[in-house]
Design a protein around this motif. Sequence first.
Motif, short mmCIF file in Angstrom:
data_model
loop_
_atom_site.label_atom_id
_atom_site.label_comp_id
_atom_site.label_asym_id
_atom_site.label_seq_id
_atom_site.Cartn_x
_atom_site.Cartn_y
_atom_site.Cartn_z
N UNK A 90 0.64 -1.78 -0.03
CA UNK A 90 0.12 0.12 -0.38
C UNK A 90 1.15 1.23 0.26
N UNK A 91 1.14 1.46 -0.79
CA UNK A 91 2.05 2.72 -0.93
C UNK A 91 1.15 3.40 -2.14
N UNK A 92 2.12 4.75 -2.94
CA UNK A 92 1.70 5.78 -3.46
C UNK A 92 2.32 5.91 -5.15
N UNK A 93 1.92 4.28 -5.79
CA UNK A 93 2.54 4.07 -7.23
C UNK A 93 3.37 5.08 -8.31
N UNK A 94 2.28 5.83 -8.21
CA UNK A 94 2.65 7.13 -9.20
C UNK A 94 3.88 7.95 -9.05
N UNK A 95 3.83 8.18 -6.93
CA UNK A 95 4.44 9.05 -6.80
C UNK A 95 5.88 8.33 -6.60
N UNK A 96 7.19 9.47 -6.75
CA UNK A 96 8.08 9.15 -6.73
C UNK A 96 8.72 8.74 -5.42
N UNK A 99 9.76 11.13 -2.82
CA UNK A 99 8.22 11.96 -2.41
C UNK A 99 7.32 10.81 -1.94
N UNK A 103 6.34 12.57 2.17
CA UNK A 103 4.52 12.60 2.49
C UNK A 103 4.86 12.08 3.99
N UNK A 142 16.08 6.24 -5.17
CA UNK A 142 15.06 8.46 -5.08
C UNK A 142 13.59 8.44 -5.87
N UNK A 143 14.44 9.08 -7.44
CA UNK A 143 13.58 9.61 -8.32
C UNK A 143 12.52 8.74 -9.15
N UNK A 144 12.31 7.02 -8.99
CA UNK A 144 11.65 6.52 -9.53
C UNK A 144 10.35 6.24 -9.26
N UNK A 145 9.18 5.94 -10.10
CA UNK A 145 7.93 6.13 -9.61
C UNK A 145 8.15 4.66 -8.13
N UNK B 18 7.74 11.42 -11.12
CA UNK B 18 6.39 10.93 -11.66
C UNK B 18 5.00 11.65 -11.11
N UNK B 216 -3.10 8.85 -5.22
CA UNK B 216 -3.52 7.46 -5.93
C UNK B 216 -3.85 6.89 -4.54
N UNK B 217 -3.62 6.72 -2.87
CA UNK B 217 -4.38 6.22 -2.43
C UNK B 217 -4.70 6.78 -0.84
#
Lengths: 253, 432
Positions: A90-96, A99, A103, A142-145, B18, B216-217
């Motif tokens: 359960x993560x934020x898949x589209x964010x790096x 990021x 958050x 670090x900077x990958x989605x 992203x 996102x979630x």
Amino acid sequence: MSTAALELTGLKKSFGKAEIIRGIDLSIGKAERHAIIGPNGAGKSTLFNLITARFPPSAGTVKLHGEDLAGLEPYQINRKGLSRSFQITNIFPKMTVFENVRCALLWSQGYKYSFWNLVNRSRALTEGAEAILEQINLLERRDLPAGTLSYAEQRALEIGITIAGGADVIMLDEPTAGMSHSETDYITDLIMKVTEGKTLIMVEHDMGVVFGLADRISVLVYGEIIATGKPEDVRADPKVQEAYLGAALEAEH
Amino acid sequence: MNDQLKTDPSKPAQRMRAGSMTLTLGPWIVAAIALLVMPYIFTSNSALTIMNQMWITVVFALAYNMLLGQGGMLSFGHAVYMGLGGFFCMHLMNYIEDFGLAFPLPLLPLFGGLFGMGFAMIIGSFSTSGAGTRFAMISLGVGELIAACSVIIVAFFGGEEGISGDRTYGLPFFGVEFLKQIEVYYLISFWLMLSAVLMYLFSRTPVGRMANAVRDNPERAQFLGYSARWVRFYSFCASGFFCGIAGGLFAISYEILTEENLNATSSGVILLVTFLGGVGFFFGPIIGAIAFTLLQTVLSLQTELWAIYVGGLFLATVMFFPGGLAGLMMMHVPALRLGKAGGLVMPYIKTLIPGAIGVLGVCALIEMTFHFRHAAKGDHEMTLFWTTFDSHTVMPWLIAGIVAAVGLGVARATAPAMKEAWDEANTAGGAS
């Protein structure tokens, strides 16, 4: 006597007629590593969801550091210092990756719903997030989605998010589920490292992980705790052997 | 696969965000200069009108994307917030005229924004508890409700003829009375620049970042100490504010607002504009607004059927490029970084030019069908692509049909080669 980090009293939950959690009393001390084990369908994840107010309990109370959590929303409970991970990643898949962790730091660093601060300007946020990334060995990513990480990396990231806010009670729901041997060892070490001095409550299937990590173990069968104690005591408990452990231990040998 | 994804943390230039791009100062300066010099390049009055419309749409689309792209909230009634801001500004303008208030016109959009935000606070207080179907349906319902009110509450909405006014009665602003179109252009440009910068900065604040997280979630966000509902509420109010500014600019530019500014059609258009441009990138809606306004104004001069082509383009975007025009552009960034974008030029020419010619052939068939069916009786002559011919003879149909078939056929035949070139250009290593 100091108050327990987490105290459950007479906790019950029914879905319609089905009673899933049938009265649980459990007290977990500060800085204790506590594992909850039990066969499939015993109600382990439901118990987690009750504690974190994902579902309201049918009866009973949950106390965090002596404070009743009844009627609080998940985000309010989180602000009181309880953080959790999920069985399904359960993560934020589209964010790096960065990021994601940043958050998780925002609230604990006092930013609240601020729209007059720029997150890039805050060195404390950047450094804090990078320190967490270093701890979970994801600095390189670090900077990958986050959605493009491997499964084990996503689980590590989720642990990072869970601990980032500085909560002192950490709940992990099957952190090593679906992992290979080496990945499991890696995550176990990681959990050991990041929960130093914190209260850890985890649901786990892998007995190696449980006996390696936990100070105490509770065995949950059909919504009831049939035994709680030190790993060796629980292992020796005939009730536990009969209900669950025997089969698992035999399978291991 | 993983090799090309790995980034080097020591090289900031290689970092890619992203979902949003980190914009440095450069693009903003370029944009500001472009806004300043555009009227010197396109000097005609109609060009100014088109640009004014374009920049207002840009503000509106950016504000809309604060919800759709940044916050994951699909609103079907967002014209309401722009429209209400605009109506409020029209009334203010009329007060200025009637009571001789000393009020400088350039400040007007700010009040439109505040009014839009006020209304967004009321609606947002109950609509933002979820982001899915419930939110979309409430936005649709509120949109219909307000559009219906426009014929009922005549005092505010002016019934069917709407509310009109005159912008020139305000206090002259450093000698500028906004009589000329060019003065209005610079007023709009100023507000566009200010709003765009503020909206961009909003996306960089804690609440703006959490809007992405909630998109996102939402559940995970709750376990980070944030109430998904409050995060959505703040985004909603901010979006309402900038929509209201767009409404104020509309009031200044057109000096009239009607029910059309509030209704579902306008809400649909802004959704289309934003999606066409690309919701995943901050600058997407800007591209979308420019492209759409150009299509709407320039294409509609050429053909009555412009809406069909825009619809087709929208469908193609949704089906083949869900990232929109911005996504299409940003897709090429990895190839550019690898220094292999040059290898894509020839395959693109081989596939896309025949494809475009084929599409034009299809368009010709559509136009001819339309002319054949709807032109006045006896009027067999039509002009298409600078050629005049008789739409009731076989020859033009044959030519258009062959052009369409051959063009699309060639595109189809060369598509695999383009795909191959694309894969090659996006793979690290090998011959470059």
